[in-house]
Design an enzyme around this catalytic site. Structure first.
Site, PDB file in Angstrom:
ATOM      1  N   ASP A  10      42.774  41.601  42.219  1.00 49.37           N
ATOM      2  CA  ASP A  10      42.259  42.774  42.747  1.00 49.37           C
ATOM      3  C   ASP A  10      43.442  43.776  43.180  1.00 49.37           C
ATOM      4  OD1 ASP A  10      40.198  41.126  42.705  1.00 49.37           O
ATOM      5  OD2 ASP A  10      39.509  41.483  44.754  1.00 49.37           O
ATOM      6  N   LYS A 111      34.078  40.789  39.595  1.00 47.30           N
ATOM      7  CA  LYS A 111      33.148  39.887  40.248  1.00 47.30           C
ATOM      8  C   LYS A 111      32.501  41.134  41.513  1.00 47.30           C
ATOM      9  CE  LYS A 111      37.084  39.469  43.446  1.00 47.30           C
ATOM     10  NZ  LYS A 111      36.760  40.364  44.477  1.00 47.30           N
ATOM     11  N   CYS A 156      40.118  38.202  49.523  1.00 46.80           N
ATOM     12  CA  CYS A 156      39.962  37.631  47.850  1.00 46.80           C
ATOM     13  C   CYS A 156      41.218  36.747  47.678  1.00 46.80           C
ATOM     14  CB  CYS A 156      39.888  38.859  46.975  1.00 46.80           C
ATOM     15  SG  CYS A 156      38.404  39.981  47.365  1.00 46.80           S
TER      16      CYS A 156
END
Ligand code: VGL
Ligand code: ZN
Length: 213
Positions: A10, A111, A156
């Site tokens: 990310d 996601k 994450c």
């Protein structure tokens, strides 16, 4: 021997300076990522990425719930932190950081598309109801070892590392390639402790390069 892959978690505009869910010093991860990318390319090792990828009405957004950002509530039976709108599909905020050497990335796993559940891990949503393509892809390429870094340490990165370990991957975390949200002071440190306790090996970039020269 099992192959190794670098998984960049990310590293997206919304988690960096000027983004919708800024992680302090998030941009500092880009230089670390680029150095590891260079290291991987020199060895022909795989580089992949994950991307938080929400529909604009995602259930984790405070606006959608009429709640204050960074408070918590329940989303479809699970405790959920309400976030500012972030990483909305096909927006600039969802793009990977422009200075990241993206030409080296062979696959990007998205996601967080399901409005009813958040998805911190790059492998599963937060209740393991659904799986991304990541595990199948890694198995296909016989990857058994992962080098993981990115944003955010306490969300994450942490959940991706814990799932990777449960799935049987050997995991190295590059700590200076991560930055955390730090809703509470110490969240990032505790996240690194949780990852190490679960079996991840923690390295600084410098240590990693020295041990694997
Ligand atoms: C993340 C909060 C919400 C992350 C994603 O990438 O760590 N954190 N969505
Ligand atoms: Zn998100």
């Amino acid at each position: 021997m099992a192959h190794r892959a670098l998984l960049l978690v990310d590293i997206q505009n919304d988690f960096c300076a000027g983004g919708a869910l800024t992680v302090a010093d998030g941009d500092a991860t880009v230089e670390v990522a680029n150095q590891l990318i260079k290291w991987c390319r020199a060895r022909g090792e795989i580089v992949i990425a994950s991307q938080d990828w929400h529909p604009q009405d995602h259930g984790s957004f405070a606006r959608v719930q009429g709640a204050e950002p960074f408070t918590t509530g329940m989303l479809d039976g699970l405790e959920q932190t309400w976030w500012p709108d972030h990483c909305v599909q096909n927006t600039q905020g969802a793009e990977l950081h422009p200075l990241l050497k993206q030409e080296a990335i062979s696959a990007c796993f998205q996601k967080g598309e399901n409005t009813l559940i958040d998805s911190y891990s790059a492998f599963f949503d937060n209740e393991h109801r659904q799986e991304t393509q990541l595990h199948a892809w890694l198995q296909h390429y016989h990857v058994g070892q992962l080098i993981i870094m990115g944003l955010a340490t306490d969300y994450c990165v942490k959940y991706t590392v814990l799932d990777a370990l449960k799935l049987g991957y050997q995991v190295a975390v590059i700590v200076d390639g991560c930055r955390g949200v730090e809703m509470q002071d110490g969240d990032s440190i505790r996240a690194f402790q949780d990852m190490a306790f679960a079996g991840a090996t923690l390295y600084t970039l410098e240590d990693w390069l020295e041990v694997h020269n």
